[in-house]
Design a protein around this motif. Structure first.
Motif, mmCIF file in Angstrom:
data_model
loop_
_atom_site.group_PDB
_atom_site.id
_atom_site.type_symbol
_atom_site.label_atom_id
_atom_site.label_comp_id
_atom_site.label_asym_id
_atom_site.label_seq_id
_atom_site.Cartn_x
_atom_site.Cartn_y
_atom_site.Cartn_z
ATOM 1 N N GLU A 93 0.835 -1.210 0.000
ATOM 2 C CA GLU A 93 0.000 0.000 0.000
ATOM 3 C C GLU A 93 0.869 1.260 0.000
ATOM 4 O O GLU A 93 0.561 2.244 -0.665
ATOM 5 N N ILE A 94 1.959 1.222 0.750
ATOM 6 C CA ILE A 94 2.866 2.382 0.792
ATOM 7 C C ILE A 94 3.464 2.606 -0.599
ATOM 8 O O ILE A 94 3.528 3.734 -1.095
ATOM 9 N N VAL A 95 3.891 1.528 -1.244
ATOM 10 C CA VAL A 95 4.458 1.667 -2.594
ATOM 11 C C VAL A 95 3.397 2.225 -3.533
ATOM 12 O O VAL A 95 3.647 3.150 -4.318
ATOM 13 N N ARG A 96 2.188 1.683 -3.446
ATOM 14 C CA ARG A 96 1.110 2.126 -4.348
ATOM 15 C C ARG A 96 0.712 3.583 -4.093
ATOM 16 O O ARG A 96 0.191 4.258 -4.978
ATOM 17 N N SER A 97 0.962 4.062 -2.867
ATOM 18 C CA SER A 97 0.618 5.451 -2.557
ATOM 19 C C SER A 97 1.516 6.430 -3.312
ATOM 20 O O SER A 97 1.233 7.611 -3.384
ATOM 21 N N GLY A 98 2.613 5.945 -3.848
ATOM 22 C CA GLY A 98 3.561 6.831 -4.534
ATOM 23 C C GLY A 98 4.590 7.414 -3.581
ATOM 24 O O GLY A 98 5.370 8.299 -3.944
ATOM 25 N N ALA A 99 4.615 6.912 -2.348
ATOM 26 C CA ALA A 99 5.512 7.479 -1.332
ATOM 27 C C ALA A 99 6.979 7.426 -1.743
ATOM 28 O O ALA A 99 7.775 8.256 -1.296
ATOM 29 N N ILE A 100 7.343 6.459 -2.561
ATOM 30 C CA ILE A 100 8.753 6.420 -3.006
ATOM 31 C C ILE A 100 8.843 6.759 -4.507
ATOM 32 O O ILE A 100 9.816 6.402 -5.174
ATOM 33 N N GLY A 101 7.832 7.442 -5.016
ATOM 34 C CA GLY A 101 7.836 7.781 -6.442
ATOM 35 C C GLY A 101 7.600 6.535 -7.276
ATOM 36 O O GLY A 101 6.810 5.666 -6.906
ATOM 37 N N GLU A 102 8.343 6.430 -8.361
ATOM 38 C CA GLU A 102 8.187 5.260 -9.231
ATOM 39 C C GLU A 102 9.153 4.159 -8.780
ATOM 40 O O GLU A 102 10.348 4.420 -8.581
ATOM 41 N N ILE A 103 8.642 2.978 -8.637
ATOM 42 C CA ILE A 103 9.507 1.868 -8.220
ATOM 43 C C ILE A 103 10.467 1.534 -9.380
ATOM 44 O O ILE A 103 10.060 1.470 -10.540
ATOM 45 N N LEU A 115 8.506 -14.919 -5.363
ATOM 46 C CA LEU A 115 8.320 -14.466 -6.740
ATOM 47 C C LEU A 115 6.964 -13.784 -6.858
ATOM 48 O O LEU A 115 6.806 -12.756 -7.529
ATOM 49 N N ASP A 116 5.991 -14.354 -6.147
ATOM 50 C CA ASP A 116 4.645 -13.800 -6.190
ATOM 51 C C ASP A 116 4.599 -12.399 -5.561
ATOM 52 O O ASP A 116 3.991 -11.473 -6.102
ATOM 53 N N ILE A 117 5.282 -12.251 -4.434
ATOM 54 C CA ILE A 117 5.309 -10.946 -3.756
ATOM 55 C C ILE A 117 6.019 -9.904 -4.627
ATOM 56 O O ILE A 117 5.584 -8.748 -4.738
ATOM 57 N N LEU A 118 7.096 -10.314 -5.286
ATOM 58 C CA LEU A 118 7.818 -9.374 -6.160
ATOM 59 C C LEU A 118 6.913 -8.906 -7.295
ATOM 60 O O LEU A 118 6.818 -7.715 -7.585
ATOM 61 N N ARG A 119 6.247 -9.873 -7.934
ATOM 62 C CA ARG A 119 5.329 -9.537 -9.039
ATOM 63 C C ARG A 119 4.212 -8.605 -8.545
ATOM 64 O O ARG A 119 3.810 -7.670 -9.240
ATOM 65 N N TRP A 120 3.738 -8.865 -7.330
ATOM 66 C CA TRP A 120 2.610 -8.129 -6.747
ATOM 67 C C TRP A 120 3.018 -6.695 -6.390
ATOM 68 O O TRP A 120 2.287 -5.750 -6.650
ATOM 69 N N ILE A 121 4.213 -6.554 -5.828
ATOM 70 C CA ILE A 121 4.660 -5.215 -5.411
ATOM 71 C C ILE A 121 5.090 -4.390 -6.624
ATOM 72 O O ILE A 121 4.732 -3.222 -6.755
#
Ligand SMILES: NC(=O)c1ccc[n+]([C@@H]2O[C@H](COP(=O)([O-])OP(=O)(O)OC[C@H]3O[C@@H](n4cnc5c(N)ncnc54)[C@H](O)[C@@H]3O)[C@@H](O)[C@H]2O)c1
Length: 473
Positions: A197-207, A248-254
């Protein structure tokens, strides 16, 4: 949540305002970057889609447990916790005492107690769903048959040991329009939900990239992947799927983009006959002269450390002499085998590099020589960085330069203590029960469609490890 709102929640006046830090604070922030000393703020008050595990349904789902071992009995326990939402009405296990144990607990009538899974499907459909928690190579057939007979399925990972069977299960789920939830339990664990959720919020910009390490505690490695059920890739599933399909699933998901290519390497370094110390017999219980100095001693792991005892059917008796007796008795004596004298072939170190759509990259590493589990993840974004250890993570925002920490207690979020996989086990069951009750697979984040995608990544990794070539996914 968009980045601007996120910063507002953290009390940052304007997204463009660079806050100058004194040299000492800069040094402190830098130290934190390296070894994680005490951070300056908390992310715990953010609303990150975390829910208690109590399901919100007004209809009871009935379920049959196929494979009443460790995982099957864990999932059955959810019915004891929330009987208005879930009821176990059938049990199948080829081990009579395991079938009886779970069936007695749930008051399952004699006519719905089965041995082999195939017996379940000889009687007309009598439940909404089945749990397939048999060994890896016994997932495909019961799952295919259950779908054909109109059951929804809670399916343990890995979906199946072969890519072809995985794809057939996906096609069967579509054909019969049934819900298949794959037990990628980490997707439901509050820590990973919050991280995403934090990543999706844009808190770190573009992954841009991710480093992810999966340490396997060394005794866990010896128990499961040297002596135990997953020791041999041909008898079960390659370790990249058996253990690391979650990762692998978590990486794909994040990262939230399809994986394009993967290149992998790794091997079995230690647990093989040529590394056995001189004079080591076939079993630790055969008077091994090295037993007291071997960190992988079965006697030490089971009777003294009392780890992984669920395979011994102890019914609560943890007396060391009783455990030792079990360790000397077939079939349990397979866990007494010397780690250098097993029919194992799973790698004890495994690395994989992945490229995702848009050139984003991930570096994954599975390591068997570690003192504890606890996945370590570093996520690099254009505007910030996250580092986590499986229970807490720290966010560094490149503008504010003040680290913020998320470290909420799972038991408080879920209003329940003792849930496995960081709370993922029962949160998955909550979503499955709700998905079946409302006939809405959208309530799940590990549907069969997305789960097959990360399994395909695993099969590609294993092909690459064996061939030395970069593989397209
Ligand atoms: N989601 C996760 O994180 C996670 C964790 C551990 C294991 N798993 C997976 O869960 C599955 C079960 O693992 P487990 O640790 O519970 O194993 P387990 O050995 O404890 O349980 C499996 C049970 O299936 C029974 N069984 C075997 N063949 C059968 C048949 N033909 N018909 C009916 N029953 C049969 C066995 O007797 C046993 O009781 C495996 O696929 C494993 O890889 C997933």
């Amino acid at each position: 949540m968009i980045r601007r709102d996120f910063l507002k929640t953290l009390g940052v006046a304007a997204a463009g305002a660079a806050v100058g830090l004194p040299a000492a604070a800069r040094a402190a922030a830098n130290r934190e970057f390296i070894d994680g000393v005490e951070p300056g703020g908390s992310l715990n008050n953010l609303d990150l889609n975390l829910r208690p595990i109590k399901p919100e349904v007004d209809k009871q789902t009935t379920i049959i447990v196929i494979g009443a071992g460790s995982r099957g009995s864990t999932y059955a326990r959810y019915a004891e916790m929330f009987p208005y939402a879930l009821k176990v009405v059938g049990v199948s296990d080829i081990l009579e005492h395991r079938c009886r144990r779970t069936a007695d607990k749930h008051g399952v009538p004699a006519e719905h107690r089965f041995g082999d899974w195939s017996e379940v499907f000889k009687v007309p459909k009598f439940a909404d769903a089945v749990i397939v928690s048999t060994p890896d190579d016994v997932h495909y057939a019961p799952c295919m048959k259950a779908l054909e007979m109109g059951y929804h399925v809670l399916l343990e990972k890995p979906v199946s040991p072969t890519e072809k069977e995985c794809k057939s299960i996906l096609a069967q789920a579509k054909k019969y329009d049934r819900i298949v939830a794959v037990c990628h339990v980490l997707r439901y664990a509050p820590y990973f939900v919050a991280l995403r959720e934090i990543v999706r919020s844009g808190a770190i910009g573009e992954i841009v990239s991710v480093q992810h390490m999966e340490p396997i505690q060394y005794a866990h490695m010896a128990h499961s992947y040297v002596r135990g059920n997953w020791r041999n890739s041909k008898l079960s599933t390659p370790i990249i799927l058996a253990k690391s399909c979650h990762d692998l699933d978590i990486l794909r998901w994040i990262i939230d983009k399809p994986c394009k290519t993967i290149v992998a390497d790794g091997s079995l370094h230690l647990f093989k006959p040529e590394n056995a110390p001189e004079g080591a017999p076939m079993k630790c219980t055969d008077g091994c002269p090295h037993e007291s100095t071997c960190p992988y001693s079965a006697i030490d792991i089971y009777t003294k450390q009392k780890r992984h005892l669920n395979v011994f059917d102890l019914d609560g008796n943890k007396d060391p002499d009783f455990i030792l007796q079990r360790l000397k008795t077939p079939p349990y004596d397979s866990y007494a085998r010397c780690v250098y004298h097993c029919d194992n072939d799973q790698p004890d170190h495994y690395v994989a590099e992945m490229v995702f759509e848009g050139g984003k990259t991930a570096a994954f590493s599975m390591e068997a020589f570690a003192p504890a589990g606890g996945r370590r993840t570093r996520i690099m974004g254009t505007m910030g960085y996250i580092e986590g250890d499986g229970t807490r993570f720290t966010l560094w925002d490149f503008l504010t330069r003040t680290p913020k920490v998320w470290d909420r207690k799972v038991s408080e979020i879920q209003e329940y203590k003792g849930a496995g996989h960081g709370g993922g086990d029962y949160a998955l069951e909550r979503d499955f029960v709700e998905a079946v009750a409302f006939n809405d697979p959208g309530r799940l984040s590990s549907t069969i469609d997305v789960s097959i995608e990360s399994h395909v990544m695993g099969f590609a990794a294993e092909r690459s490890r064996r061939s030395g070539r970069k593989e397209k996914v």
